[in-house]
Design a protein around this motif. Structure first.
Motif, PDB file in Angstrom:
ATOM      1  N   ASN A 190       0.863  -1.182   0.000  1.00  0.00           N
ATOM      2  CA  ASN A 190       0.000   0.000   0.000  1.00  0.00           C
ATOM      3  C   ASN A 190       0.900   1.233   0.000  1.00  0.00           C
ATOM      4  O   ASN A 190       1.878   1.297   0.731  1.00  0.00           O
ATOM      5  CB  ASN A 190      -0.899   0.019   1.235  1.00  0.00           C
ATOM      6  N   VAL A 191       0.573   2.214  -0.817  1.00  0.00           N
ATOM      7  CA  VAL A 191       1.389   3.413  -0.976  1.00  0.00           C
ATOM      8  C   VAL A 191       0.609   4.616  -0.453  1.00  0.00           C
ATOM      9  O   VAL A 191      -0.549   4.809  -0.815  1.00  0.00           O
ATOM     10  CB  VAL A 191       1.755   3.634  -2.468  1.00  0.00           C
ATOM     11  N   HIS A 192       1.264   5.414   0.405  1.00  0.00           N
ATOM     12  CA  HIS A 192       0.616   6.587   0.984  1.00  0.00           C
ATOM     13  C   HIS A 192       1.531   7.808   0.883  1.00  0.00           C
ATOM     14  O   HIS A 192       2.742   7.692   1.041  1.00  0.00           O
ATOM     15  CB  HIS A 192       0.291   6.358   2.469  1.00  0.00           C
ATOM     16  N   GLN A 193       0.917   8.939   0.633  1.00  0.00           N
ATOM     17  CA  GLN A 193       1.612  10.220   0.666  1.00  0.00           C
ATOM     18  C   GLN A 193       1.402  10.821   2.042  1.00  0.00           C
ATOM     19  O   GLN A 193       0.297  10.787   2.578  1.00  0.00           O
ATOM     20  CB  GLN A 193       1.032  11.148  -0.395  1.00  0.00           C
ATOM     21  N   ILE A 194       2.445  11.400   2.597  1.00  0.00           N
ATOM     22  CA  ILE A 194       2.344  12.053   3.900  1.00  0.00           C
ATOM     23  C   ILE A 194       1.997  13.520   3.662  1.00  0.00           C
ATOM     24  O   ILE A 194       2.720  14.246   2.986  1.00  0.00           O
ATOM     25  CB  ILE A 194       3.656  11.922   4.682  1.00  0.00           C
ATOM     26  N   GLU A 195       0.877  13.934   4.214  1.00  0.00           N
ATOM     27  CA  GLU A 195       0.395  15.310   4.043  1.00  0.00           C
ATOM     28  C   GLU A 195       1.093  16.244   5.034  1.00  0.00           C
ATOM     29  O   GLU A 195       1.733  15.801   5.986  1.00  0.00           O
ATOM     30  CB  GLU A 195      -1.119  15.369   4.229  1.00  0.00           C
ATOM     31  N   GLU A 196       0.934  17.539   4.842  1.00  0.00           N
ATOM     32  CA  GLU A 196       1.564  18.535   5.712  1.00  0.00           C
ATOM     33  C   GLU A 196       1.152  18.410   7.166  1.00  0.00           C
ATOM     34  O   GLU A 196       1.932  18.694   8.069  1.00  0.00           O
ATOM     35  CB  GLU A 196       1.248  19.949   5.215  1.00  0.00           C
ATOM     36  N   ASP A 197      -0.096  17.976   7.408  1.00  0.00           N
ATOM     37  CA  ASP A 197      -0.587  17.851   8.775  1.00  0.00           C
ATOM     38  C   ASP A 197      -0.222  16.498   9.402  1.00  0.00           C
ATOM     39  O   ASP A 197      -0.616  16.207  10.527  1.00  0.00           O
ATOM     40  CB  ASP A 197      -2.096  18.075   8.847  1.00  0.00           C
ATOM     41  N   GLY A 198       0.518  15.661   8.666  1.00  0.00           N
ATOM     42  CA  GLY A 198       0.939  14.368   9.177  1.00  0.00           C
ATOM     43  C   GLY A 198       0.007  13.222   8.833  1.00  0.00           C
ATOM     44  O   GLY A 198       0.323  12.066   9.094  1.00  0.00           O
ATOM     45  N   SER A 199      -1.136  13.523   8.241  1.00  0.00           N
ATOM     46  CA  SER A 199      -2.066  12.466   7.853  1.00  0.00           C
ATOM     47  C   SER A 199      -1.567  11.780   6.575  1.00  0.00           C
ATOM     48  O   SER A 199      -0.684  12.283   5.876  1.00  0.00           O
ATOM     49  CB  SER A 199      -3.466  13.040   7.631  1.00  0.00           C
ATOM     50  N   LEU A 200      -2.132  10.615   6.298  1.00  0.00           N
ATOM     51  CA  LEU A 200      -1.745   9.851   5.126  1.00  0.00           C
ATOM     52  C   LEU A 200      -2.864   9.851   4.098  1.00  0.00           C
ATOM     53  O   LEU A 200      -4.031   9.718   4.447  1.00  0.00           O
ATOM     54  CB  LEU A 200      -1.432   8.402   5.511  1.00  0.00           C
ATOM     55  N   SER A 201      -2.493  10.003   2.833  1.00  0.00           N
ATOM     56  CA  SER A 201      -3.448   9.905   1.724  1.00  0.00           C
ATOM     57  C   SER A 201      -3.032   8.725   0.866  1.00  0.00           C
ATOM     58  O   SER A 201      -1.878   8.619   0.454  1.00  0.00           O
ATOM     59  CB  SER A 201      -3.421  11.169   0.869  1.00  0.00           C
ATOM     60  N   SER A 202      -3.980   7.836   0.597  1.00  0.00           N
ATOM     61  CA  SER A 202      -3.685   6.651  -0.205  1.00  0.00           C
ATOM     62  C   SER A 202      -3.403   7.030  -1.655  1.00  0.00           C
ATOM     63  O   SER A 202      -4.098   7.854  -2.241  1.00  0.00           O
ATOM     64  CB  SER A 202      -4.862   5.674  -0.155  1.00  0.00           C
ATOM     65  N   LEU A 203      -2.378   6.413  -2.209  1.00  0.00           N
ATOM     66  CA  LEU A 203      -2.048   6.576  -3.617  1.00  0.00           C
ATOM     67  C   LEU A 203      -2.214   5.257  -4.363  1.00  0.00           C
ATOM     68  O   LEU A 203      -1.764   5.120  -5.498  1.00  0.00           O
ATOM     69  CB  LEU A 203      -0.602   7.079  -3.771  1.00  0.00           C
ATOM     70  N   ASN A 204      -2.874   4.293  -3.728  1.00  0.00           N
ATOM     71  CA  ASN A 204      -3.043   2.976  -4.337  1.00  0.00           C
ATOM     72  C   ASN A 204      -3.733   3.055  -5.691  1.00  0.00           C
ATOM     73  O   ASN A 204      -3.413   2.299  -6.595  1.00  0.00           O
ATOM     74  CB  ASN A 204      -3.827   2.040  -3.422  1.00  0.00           C
ATOM     75  N   ASP A 205      -4.693   3.971  -5.841  1.00  0.00           N
ATOM     76  CA  ASP A 205      -5.412   4.072  -7.108  1.00  0.00           C
ATOM     77  C   ASP A 205      -4.493   4.490  -8.253  1.00  0.00           C
ATOM     78  O   ASP A 205      -4.787   4.223  -9.418  1.00  0.00           O
ATOM     79  CB  ASP A 205      -6.605   5.040  -7.000  1.00  0.00           C
ATOM     80  N   LEU A 206      -3.359   5.109  -7.961  1.00  0.00           N
ATOM     81  CA  LEU A 206      -2.396   5.480  -8.993  1.00  0.00           C
ATOM     82  C   LEU A 206      -1.498   4.319  -9.404  1.00  0.00           C
ATOM     83  O   LEU A 206      -0.944   4.302 -10.492  1.00  0.00           O
ATOM     84  CB  LEU A 206      -1.513   6.631  -8.509  1.00  0.00           C
ATOM     85  N   PHE A 207      -1.350   3.336  -8.493  1.00  0.00           N
ATOM     86  CA  PHE A 207      -0.432   2.233  -8.742  1.00  0.00           C
ATOM     87  C   PHE A 207      -1.121   0.921  -9.105  1.00  0.00           C
ATOM     88  O   PHE A 207      -0.504   0.058  -9.683  1.00  0.00           O
ATOM     89  CB  PHE A 207       0.447   2.007  -7.503  1.00  0.00           C
ATOM     90  N   TYR A 208      -2.387   0.781  -8.743  1.00  0.00           N
ATOM     91  CA  TYR A 208      -3.089  -0.481  -8.957  1.00  0.00           C
ATOM     92  C   TYR A 208      -4.415  -0.224  -9.650  1.00  0.00           C
ATOM     93  O   TYR A 208      -5.118   0.728  -9.329  1.00  0.00           O
ATOM     94  CB  TYR A 208      -3.343  -1.200  -7.629  1.00  0.00           C
ATOM     95  N   GLN A 209      -4.765  -1.069 -10.568  1.00  0.00           N
ATOM     96  CA  GLN A 209      -6.048  -0.945 -11.258  1.00  0.00           C
ATOM     97  C   GLN A 209      -7.159  -1.432 -10.351  1.00  0.00           C
ATOM     98  O   GLN A 209      -6.952  -2.280  -9.492  1.00  0.00           O
ATOM     99  CB  GLN A 209      -6.052  -1.771 -12.533  1.00  0.00           C
ATOM    100  N   SER A 210      -8.358  -0.939 -10.551  1.00  0.00           N
ATOM    101  CA  SER A 210      -9.523  -1.398  -9.807  1.00  0.00           C
ATOM    102  C   SER A 210      -9.767  -2.868 -10.083  1.00  0.00           C
ATOM    103  O   SER A 210      -9.588  -3.330 -11.201  1.00  0.00           O
ATOM    104  CB  SER A 210     -10.768  -0.614 -10.185  1.00  0.00           C
ATOM    105  N   GLY A 211     -10.187  -3.593  -9.045  1.00  0.00           N
ATOM    106  CA  GLY A 211     -10.515  -4.988  -9.201  1.00  0.00           C
ATOM    107  C   GLY A 211      -9.334  -5.919  -9.051  1.00  0.00           C
ATOM    108  O   GLY A 211      -9.450  -7.108  -9.179  1.00  0.00           O
ATOM    109  N   SER A 212      -8.109  -5.374  -8.795  1.00  0.00           N
ATOM    110  CA  SER A 212      -6.947  -6.244  -8.626  1.00  0.00           C
ATOM    111  C   SER A 212      -6.809  -6.675  -7.205  1.00  0.00           C
ATOM    112  O   SER A 212      -7.134  -6.030  -6.319  1.00  0.00           O
ATOM    113  CB  SER A 212      -5.640  -5.589  -9.006  1.00  0.00           C
TER     114      SER A 212
END
Length: 58
Positions: free
Chosen positions: A36-58
């Protein structure tokens, strides 16, 4: 293990099955064999980047 974003191997371990890529500054976690891939935001929270790396349904 390599970073799926930059293909780099400079990863730091930050917890059980959690890593940080020092090259592109992403947090990676391994769950049930999937990275699972996450970007670290300025406030320290994580945003998922999975949709950029994996196709839906995989």
């Amino acid at each position: 293990m390599k970073c799926p974003n930059c293909d780099g191997k400079i990863l730091g371990r930050i917890g059980n099955d959690q890593y940080y890529c020092w090259t592109c500054c992403l947090e990676l976690s391994v769950e049930k064999g999937k990275i699972n891939v996450h970007q670290i935001e300025e406030d320290g929270s994580l945003s998922s980047l999975n949709d950029l790396f994996y196709q839906s349904g995989s």
